[in-house]
Design an enzyme around this catalytic site. Structure first.
Site, PDB file in Angstrom:
ATOM      1  N   ASN A 258     -59.301 -53.211  93.567  1.00 25.16           N
ATOM      2  CA  ASN A 258     -59.048 -52.453  92.350  1.00 25.16           C
ATOM      3  C   ASN A 258     -57.581 -52.556  91.938  1.00 25.16           C
ATOM      4  O   ASN A 258     -56.747 -53.007  92.730  1.00 25.16           O
ATOM      5  CB  ASN A 258     -59.435 -50.978  92.561  1.00 25.16           C
ATOM      6  N   PHE A 259     -57.300 -52.167  90.708  1.00 28.50           N
ATOM      7  CA  PHE A 259     -55.932 -52.083  90.181  1.00 28.50           C
ATOM      8  C   PHE A 259     -55.202 -53.422  90.161  1.00 28.50           C
ATOM      9  O   PHE A 259     -53.976 -53.465  90.303  1.00 28.50           O
ATOM     10  CB  PHE A 259     -55.132 -51.024  90.946  1.00 28.50           C
ATOM     11  N   LEU A 260     -55.951 -54.503  89.959  1.00 29.63           N
ATOM     12  CA  LEU A 260     -55.294 -55.810  89.747  1.00 29.63           C
ATOM     13  C   LEU A 260     -54.565 -55.731  88.418  1.00 29.63           C
ATOM     14  O   LEU A 260     -55.187 -55.440  87.380  1.00 29.63           O
ATOM     15  CB  LEU A 260     -56.327 -56.939  89.720  1.00 29.63           C
TER      16      LEU A 260
ATOM     17  N   THR B  53     -65.174 -54.674  89.899  1.00 26.00           N
ATOM     18  CA  THR B  53     -65.764 -54.628  88.556  1.00 26.00           C
ATOM     19  C   THR B  53     -64.761 -55.214  87.575  1.00 26.00           C
ATOM     20  O   THR B  53     -63.557 -55.273  87.853  1.00 26.00           O
ATOM     21  CB  THR B  53     -66.070 -53.175  88.112  1.00 26.00           C
TER      22      THR B  53
ATOM     23  N   LEU C 142     -63.518 -46.738  91.182  1.00 30.70           N
ATOM     24  CA  LEU C 142     -62.608 -45.882  90.398  1.00 30.70           C
ATOM     25  C   LEU C 142     -61.913 -46.698  89.298  1.00 30.70           C
ATOM     26  O   LEU C 142     -61.758 -47.901  89.460  1.00 30.70           O
ATOM     27  CB  LEU C 142     -61.562 -45.254  91.331  1.00 30.70           C
TER      28      LEU C 142
END
Ligand SMILES: COc1cccc(CC(=N)NC(=O)c2cccnc2OC2CCNCC2)c1
Length: 383
Positions: free
Chosen positions: A133-135, A169, A383
């Site tokens: 996440n948070f790429l 995602t 998230l």
């Protein structure tokens, strides 16, 4: 080449028809590079210590200014520092998996990617994997092929811990989605949503009619729903794991993991439960707090959005349960309540006055092939 990077990765080709589910490539620790990937000369790898207020603030600012925007570039996610600390430090996390890229000279943070451990069942197999996440790459450094380097480096560091699969995602279509999901919104503050351009006033509708249409209930349908407490954890974890077993892709939670993800945290996580006469949890609703910056609006700076997390209805209906979630979210002054069409969410969209969003969210698995799922077969929330 459309997917110069992704065509080099262990992910199914877009057109692949797969029968069995399972890993795509098999590597061992010996195959994993021991040294970090090369970076262009101006940049250096850093580990973002989310226990450091200043480093957490650097991460907050990078994402606040450069992370995901909606398709019309009107809104940009605005994850708070306390949300990021919560999201990045579940049980068994590794600080090595909070990877930053800084400009050597100025120490400016210009890139980030993260992984957290998760046990996710795919069909009948529980796979030890990570959630990516948070790429994020700074807007000024786009198209410099930095994202593939961040992805390769996080893959290397995850492999070093003997983990070979991941879930993630994206709003874009890459090779190859496990599921394609739509998002739906339920207006809670229609006046503000129209003022900021998130919603539009339908023809023949007046603002006062709109406000009336979206008014939420005065009282809970489930009068005894209350905030989750630590004493509820054992039975709530068992209830959720049991409920999730009917989905083709879903996480499994230990009680410790459950408490991390669901303990009520102001401005981050809201979780309510209903218990029976033996004090066993029978119903759960939960949502997380993910505001968005409103790009270029002078009157409103922030869109307050609640994102549906995990919900279980056994003594009530999912419709009544989410109706209660809407009431609590309105009381907490959220402007909108967001859902994906995963779980059995499509059972309540119409009756609870949700409107379909204008985009898709794709789910992906890395180094694991499995047949495409319908969105209602997904029981996993990132998230
Ligand atoms: C309204 O403000 C926005 C600001 C940025 C992006 C979007 C559209 C969008 N991309 N929405 C979602 O991805 C989304 C819509 C409904 C539920 N969860 C979602 O994403 C979650 C899960 C994936 N990581 C981001 C948050 C909207």
């Amino acid at each position: 080449p459309t997917h110069a990077f992704w065509d080099t990765q262990p992910v199914p080709k877009i057109a692949d028809e797969v029968e069995q589910s399972g890993p795509i490539e098999f590597k061992t620790l010996d195959d994993v590079r021991k040294d970090p990937l090369g970076l262009p000369g101006l940049f250096e790898w850093v580990e973002i210590d989310v226990n450091s207020q200043t480093e957490l603030q650097d991460l907050y600012t990078l994402l606040n200014e450069n992370y995901v925007e909606d398709d019309d570039n009107m809104f940009r996610f605005d994850y708070s520092p306390s949300f990021l600390k919560w999201a990045l430090q579940p049980p068994h996390y590794y600080k090595e998996w909070h990877i930053g890229v800084r400009v050597k000279e100025t120490k400016k943070l210009v890139g980030f990617i993260s992984a957290i451990p998760a046990d996710v069942r795919v069909e009948d197999k529980v796979v030890k994997m990570v959630e990516i996440n948070f790429l994020c790459v700074h807007k000024k450094l786009r198209e410099k092929r930095l994202a593939p380097v961040l992805i390769k480096e996080i893959t290397r560091r995850v492999n070093l811990k003997d983990i070979w699969q991941a879930s993630y995602t994206a709003g874009v279509v890459l090779p190859r989605p496990v599921a394609v999901c739509r998002y739906w919104h339920r207006s809670l503050n229609p006046k503000k949503l129209i003022e900021v351009g998130f919603s539009s006033l339908p023809p023949k509708m007046t603002m006062s009619l709109m406000i009336k249409y979206y008014r939420v209930a005065e009282q809970l349908k489930n009068a005894t729903m209350r905030k989750l407490e630590k004493k509820d954890c054992e039975s709530a974890t068992a209830l959720l794991n049991q409920y999730l077993s009917k989905y083709r892709v879903a996480p499994t939670f230990t009680t410790e993991e459950f408490w991390h993800w669901f303990e009520p945290r102001e401005n981050v996580m809201t979780c309510y439960v209903k218990v029976d006469s033996d004090n066993k949890v029978t119903d759960i609703f939960s949502y997380y707090n993910l505001p968005s910056s409103i790009i270029g609006n002078q009157k409103h700076k922030t869109l307050k959005a609640a994102f549906s997390f995990y919900n279980v209805a056994t003594t009530t209906t999912i419709k009544e349960l989410i109706d209660d979630a809407l009431l609590v979210a309105k009381k907490e002054e959220f402007d909108v309540y967001n859902c994906l069409d995963i779980f059995e969410n499509d059972k309540f969209f119409k009756d609870l006055k949700f409107a379909v969003g204008d985009g898709n969210l794709q789910y992906y698995l890395y180094n694991y092939s499995t047949p495409l799922k319908h969105s209602s077969e997904i029981g996993l929330v990132l998230l």
